[in-house]
Design a protein around this motif. Structure first.
Motif, mmCIF file in Angstrom:
data_model
loop_
_atom_site.group_PDB
_atom_site.id
_atom_site.type_symbol
_atom_site.label_atom_id
_atom_site.label_comp_id
_atom_site.label_asym_id
_atom_site.label_seq_id
_atom_site.Cartn_x
_atom_site.Cartn_y
_atom_site.Cartn_z
ATOM 1 N N THR A 23 25.237 -68.226 -3.863
ATOM 2 C CA THR A 23 26.138 -69.611 -4.338
ATOM 3 C C THR A 23 25.519 -70.647 -2.638
ATOM 4 O O THR A 23 25.753 -71.732 -3.421
ATOM 5 C CB THR A 23 27.235 -69.263 -3.699
ATOM 6 O OG1 THR A 23 27.658 -68.537 -3.162
ATOM 7 C CG2 THR A 23 27.595 -68.121 -4.842
ATOM 8 N N SER A 148 24.679 -71.144 -14.091
ATOM 9 C CA SER A 148 26.821 -70.614 -14.623
ATOM 10 C C SER A 148 26.388 -71.136 -16.023
ATOM 11 O O SER A 148 25.960 -71.197 -16.686
ATOM 12 C CB SER A 148 27.628 -71.113 -13.914
ATOM 13 O OG SER A 148 27.607 -72.667 -14.113
ATOM 14 N N GLN A 361 24.282 -75.493 -11.392
ATOM 15 C CA GLN A 361 25.877 -74.598 -10.711
ATOM 16 C C GLN A 361 25.222 -73.392 -10.976
ATOM 17 O O GLN A 361 24.779 -72.855 -12.049
ATOM 18 C CB GLN A 361 27.144 -74.785 -11.323
ATOM 19 C CG GLN A 361 28.289 -74.349 -11.330
ATOM 20 C CD GLN A 361 29.310 -74.956 -11.977
ATOM 21 O OE1 GLN A 361 29.462 -75.736 -12.706
ATOM 22 N NE2 GLN A 361 30.351 -74.173 -12.124
ATOM 23 N N GLN A 362 25.849 -72.412 -10.095
ATOM 24 C CA GLN A 362 24.858 -71.249 -10.282
ATOM 25 C C GLN A 362 26.650 -70.275 -10.353
ATOM 26 O O GLN A 362 27.461 -70.656 -9.885
ATOM 27 C CB GLN A 362 24.333 -70.836 -8.813
ATOM 28 C CG GLN A 362 23.326 -71.584 -8.927
ATOM 29 C CD GLN A 362 22.289 -71.001 -9.488
ATOM 30 O OE1 GLN A 362 21.473 -69.748 -9.509
ATOM 31 N NE2 GLN A 362 21.610 -71.882 -10.789
ATOM 32 N N GLU A 363 26.281 -68.637 -10.717
ATOM 33 C CA GLU A 363 27.285 -67.882 -11.067
ATOM 34 C C GLU A 363 26.906 -67.769 -9.827
ATOM 35 O O GLU A 363 26.719 -67.566 -9.369
ATOM 36 C CB GLU A 363 26.861 -67.316 -11.850
ATOM 37 C CG GLU A 363 27.887 -65.753 -11.863
ATOM 38 C CD GLU A 363 27.552 -65.397 -13.545
ATOM 39 O OE1 GLU A 363 27.638 -65.213 -14.304
ATOM 40 O OE2 GLU A 363 26.131 -64.566 -13.325
ATOM 41 N N TYR A 432 33.131 -66.607 -17.360
ATOM 42 C CA TYR A 432 34.158 -67.920 -16.899
ATOM 43 C C TYR A 432 35.131 -66.998 -15.588
ATOM 44 O O TYR A 432 35.336 -66.059 -15.668
ATOM 45 C CB TYR A 432 34.509 -67.807 -17.853
ATOM 46 C CG TYR A 432 34.010 -68.709 -19.127
ATOM 47 C CD1 TYR A 432 32.893 -69.959 -18.489
ATOM 48 C CD2 TYR A 432 33.851 -68.198 -20.720
ATOM 49 C CE1 TYR A 432 32.307 -69.937 -19.252
ATOM 50 C CE2 TYR A 432 32.928 -68.925 -21.514
ATOM 51 C CZ TYR A 432 31.614 -69.621 -21.281
ATOM 52 O OH TYR A 432 31.270 -69.978 -21.778
ATOM 53 N N GLN A 433 35.215 -68.167 -14.656
ATOM 54 C CA GLN A 433 36.448 -67.886 -13.621
ATOM 55 C C GLN A 433 37.518 -67.894 -14.156
ATOM 56 O O GLN A 433 37.625 -69.506 -14.993
ATOM 57 C CB GLN A 433 35.680 -68.614 -12.585
ATOM 58 C CG GLN A 433 34.542 -68.027 -12.051
ATOM 59 C CD GLN A 433 34.720 -66.277 -11.438
ATOM 60 O OE1 GLN A 433 36.004 -66.389 -10.903
ATOM 61 N NE2 GLN A 433 33.838 -65.617 -11.297
#
Length: 614
Positions: A23, A148, A361-363, A432-433
Motif C-alpha cells: 500500500t 481499490s 488509491q490502492q486496495e 470495500y472496507q
C-alpha cells in the motif's frame, strides 16, 4: 485479532500500514528517476557515446573538404589537402581530376560511415528506451491491478488506456529517438564550432552569439505547445472513454434504438479532438516554422557577413564556401535541438498523466495470518454489526447488519432493489472496507485471511458475467491449466455441454466481445461452469440464473445439488424459483435484516416478504 471484537475501521488507520502489503505505492516518476533507470544501462550508454563520437568524427569534416579544394585546386593554392593526397598516390596521378575524385569518394565514404554509426547508436538508445518504458508500463499495470474498487468505479478505462499506450510512447520517443539524436547533434555542433573557430574565429564568434536567440524563441513557443498538447490529450481521453463505453454496450444500445444518440455523443467527442488537434498541429507547426525562419534569417546574415570577410579580411573563397557548408550542415543539429523542446514538453505532459495513474488509491493487501479454509469441513460465514457508506455520501447502505451463514447452508437474501445486497456481496469479497463491524470466515476476519486466499475460496456468479473475446476454454479456466475432461464435466453440470459441442471448434471456439455468440442464459451457465472449476468453499449466486426460464433453472439446481451440498451458498435473487432453492431466507431492507425464515413461514408473517411474493 479477537473474534468477539467489533473493529472500527476508522480508528484502525494507524495500524493499516503495518498490516497491509504494497500500500505504500509506486513512487512517482520524475525525470531524475527516469535518468537513474537509464544509468542502469551503463554499458549501452558508454557504447552509444563512443559510437556518437565516431559518427561525429566521420561527419563533421564533410562540409570542409570539397570547398577547400576550390582554393587548393581551382584557385591553384595547394594546401594540406593536396599535400595529403599526394602522399598516398604516385606522382603520375597528380592533377585536378585525381584530387576532386579522391575527395568526392572520401566524402561519400564518410557519409556512409556516419549513417551506419548513427543507426548503430540509435539501436543502443532504443534498447534503453524500451526497457525504461517497459518498467513504467509494468508499474502502471501493477497500480491498475491493485486499484481499490471505490476508485475503480470512477475510473475511465479510456484514460488509462491512453496513458498506458500514448503517454508511455511519448517517453519512449523522447528517450529512444530524441535523446539519441541530441547527443550526436551536440557533438556535431561542438565539432563544427571548433572548425569554424579554426577557419575564422571572428566569424565563428558572431555565429555563436546569434544561436541563443533561436534557443530563446524556441523555448518560449515550446511552453505554449505543451499547453496545447495537454488539451489535445484530454480530448483524446474523453473520446476513447466514450467510444469504449459505446462499443462495449453496442448490442444494448442498438436494442434500445439509441445507437444514433450514443454515436452522436462519440462524434461530439471526436469533434473536440479535431478542434484541439487542429490547434496543436498547426500552432506547433507554426512555432517550428518560425524557429526555422529565424535560423534561415541568421543563415542569410551569416552568408552576407562571410562575403564581407572575404573582402575585408584574409578569409578565402574556399573557406567562405566551407562556412556556407557548415551553416547548412548546422541546420540538422539545430533542428534536433529545436525538436527536443517539443518532444520534452510532450513527454513531460505524458509523465504527469502517468503519475496520476500511479496515484490511484490502492486496495489494501493484507498478509495472511491464518488459514481459514484448510479444513475439510464446510465453511461458516459471519457478518457482525456491519456498517458501510459510500465515500461522499451520508446514507448508510449497510446499517448494523448481522447474520450467520452456517456451514453447508443455502441462504437466500431477498429485498427490493437498492437495498444494499450487491454492496454486501462486494464486501464479502473484501472489495470495500466497512466503516465498522466484521466479516468472518470460520471465525477469522477477512483481513487476517488475506484477500488472495479469500477470493480463491469464495466464488461469485453475477447476473451479467464478464466474458472475454477468447475461446470457451479460456473463459472457463481464465488462463489456469485445466484438462479438457474437467472443462466438459463442469459444462455438463451447468447444462451447457451439448451447446458447446455443437459449436464449430467446441472448446476452442471464440465467443466474441462479451460472449456475444452465446445467449444470456448460456453466458450465465458458462459463468456457473467457471465457478465449478474454481472449486470454492463458499459460493455466492448473485441473480446468477435470472436469464433462465423456470424449468431450465429448476433442472440446473437439481444437477448442481450434489455440488452445493458440499459448500456454503448465498443466493441473492428476486425470482421466487431461485429463492425456493434455499434452506433459509433473509429479507433485506435499508441495510438491515428485517425478516428471516423459510418461504412458508415468511408468507405467514404478512410482512415485506409477503408483499414481494404473495
Amino acid at each position: 485479532m479477537s473474534q468477539s471484537s467489533t473493529l472500527n475501521i476508522k480508528d484502525e488507520q494507524v495500524t493499516l500500514a503495518a498490516d497491509a502489503i504494497g500500500t505504500q505505492g509506486t513512487p512517482p516518476y520524475s525525470w531524475q528517476r527516469i535518468f537513474d533507470l537509464v544509468l542502469q544501462h551503463k554499458g549501452l550508454l558508454i557504447k552509444a557515446h563512443i559510437i556518437a563520437i565516431l559518427a561525429t568524427l566521420a561527419t563533421v569534416p564533410l562540409p570542409l573538404l570539397l570547398p577547400l579544394l576550390v582554393d587548393e585546386v581551382l584557385l591553384n593554392d595547394p594546401g594540406w589537402i593536396v599535400a595529403g593526397l599526394q602522399a598516398i598516390a604516385p606522382e603520375t596521378w597528380y592533377g585536378a581530376i585525381y584530387y576532386i575524385v579522391a575527395i568526392t569518394v572520401i566524402t561519400i565514404l564518410l557519409r556512409a560511415i556516419g549513417v551506419g554509426l548513427g543507426v548503430w547508436q540509435m539501436q543502443q538508445f532504443t534498447v534503453i528506451a524500451k526497457d525504461v518504458t517497459y518498467r513504467i508500463r509494468r508499474d502502471l499495470l501493477a497500480r491498475v491491478q491493485g486499484v481499490s474498487m471505490a476508485q475503480y468505479e470512477t475510473l475511465g478505462t479510456g484514460s488509462v488506456n491512453a496513458t498506458l499506450v500514448n503517454d508511455v510512447n511519448t517517453i519512449d520517443t523522447f528517450i529512444g529517438t530524441t535523446v539519441g539524436k541530441l547527443i550526436v547533434a551536440v557533438l556535431s555542433l561542438v565539432g563544427m564550432t571548433l572548425i569554424l573557430l579554426w577557419l575564422h574565429w571572428q566569424l565563428a564568434v558572431f555565429i555563436l552569439l546569434m544561436n541563443p536567440i533561436v534557443v530563446y524563441f524556441t523555448m518560449r513557443m515550446g511552453r505554449h505547445v505543451k499547453s496545447l498538447k495537454k488539451k489535445e490529450n484530454s480530448a483524446l481521453d474523453a473520446f476513447q472513454q466514450s467510444l469504449s463505453e459505446t462499443l462495449e454496450a453496442l448490442q444494448q444500445v442498438r436494442a434500445a434504438n439509441r445507437d444514433r444518440a450514443f454515436f452522436d455523443r462519440v462524434r461530439g467527442k471526436a469533434k473536440n479532438v479535431k478542434q484541439h488537434s487542429e490547434a496543436f498541429t498547426w500552432k506547433s507547426d507554426a512555432a517550428s516554422r518560425l524557429s526555422f525562419l529565424i535560423f534561415l534569417v541568421g543563415f542569410d546574415i551569416f552568408r552576407g557577413v562571410s562575403m564581407l570577410m572575404v573582402v575585408f579580411s584574409d578569409l578565402s573563397i574556399g573557406q567562405m564556401m566551407a562556412v556556407f557548408g557548415y551553416l547548412w550542415f548546422m541546420m540538422g543539429p539545430v533542428q534536433e535541438l529545436l525538436a527536443i523542446q517539443y518532444s520534452y514538453n510532450a513527454a513531460d505532459g505524458g509523465l504527469s498523466r502517468i503519475n496520476s495513474v500511479l496515484n490511484l488509491q490502492q486496495e489494501g493487501q493484507y498478509q495472511p495470518k491464518v488459514q481459514a479454509f484448510n479444513q475439510p469441513d464446510k465453511t461458516k460465514v459471519e457478518v457482525r454489526d456491519l456498517v458501510f457508506h459510500y465515500p461522499g455520501k451520508q446514507h448508510q447502505v449497510l446499517d448494523g447488519l448481522s447474520f450467520t451463514l452456517n456451514p453447508g447452508e443455502k441462504l437466500a437474501l431477498v429485498g427490493a432493489s437498492g437495498g444494499g445486497k450487491t454492496t454486501l456481496v462486494s464486501m464479502l469479497l473484501g472489495f470495500y472496507q466497512p466503516d465498522s463491524g466484521q466479516i468472518l470466515y470460520n471465525g477469522h476476519d477477512i483481513r487476517d485471511i488475506g484477500y488472495e486466499p479469500l477470493r480463491e475460496q469464495v466464488s461469485t456468479v453475477l447476473q451479467t458475467p464478464m466474458l472475454f473475446n477468447q475461446s470457451v476454454r479460456f473463459n472457463l479456466t481464465l488462463g489456469r491449466e485445466l484438462d479438457d475432461q474437467a472443462c466438459w464435466e463442469a459444462l455438463r453440470m451447468a447444462q451447457l455441454d451439448e451447446t458447446i459441442r455443437e459449436l464449430p471448434e467446441q472448446l476452442d471456439t471464440e465467443l466474441g466481445r462479451n460472449g456475444i455468440k452465446l445467449s444470456g442464459g448460456q453466458r450465465q451457465r458458462l459463468a456457473i461452469a467457471r465457478m465449478i472449476l474454481q472449486d470454492p468453499k463458499v459460493v455466492i449466486m448473485d441473480e446468477a440464473t435470472s436469464a433462465l426460464d423456470m424449468a431450465t433453472e429448476r433442472e440446473l439446481y437439481q444437477d448442481l445439488a450434489p455440488f452445493f451440498a458440499k459448500r456454503t451458498t448465498l443466493i441473492v435473487a428476486h425470482r421466487l424459483s431461485s429463492i425456493k432453492q434455499a434452506d433459509r431466507i433473509l429479507v433485506f431492507e435499508d441495510g438491515k435484516i428485517i425478516e428471516t425464515g423459510d418461504h412458508e413461514s415468511l408468507l405467514q408473517q404478512q410482512g415485506t416478504y409477503h408483499k414481494l411474493y404473495r
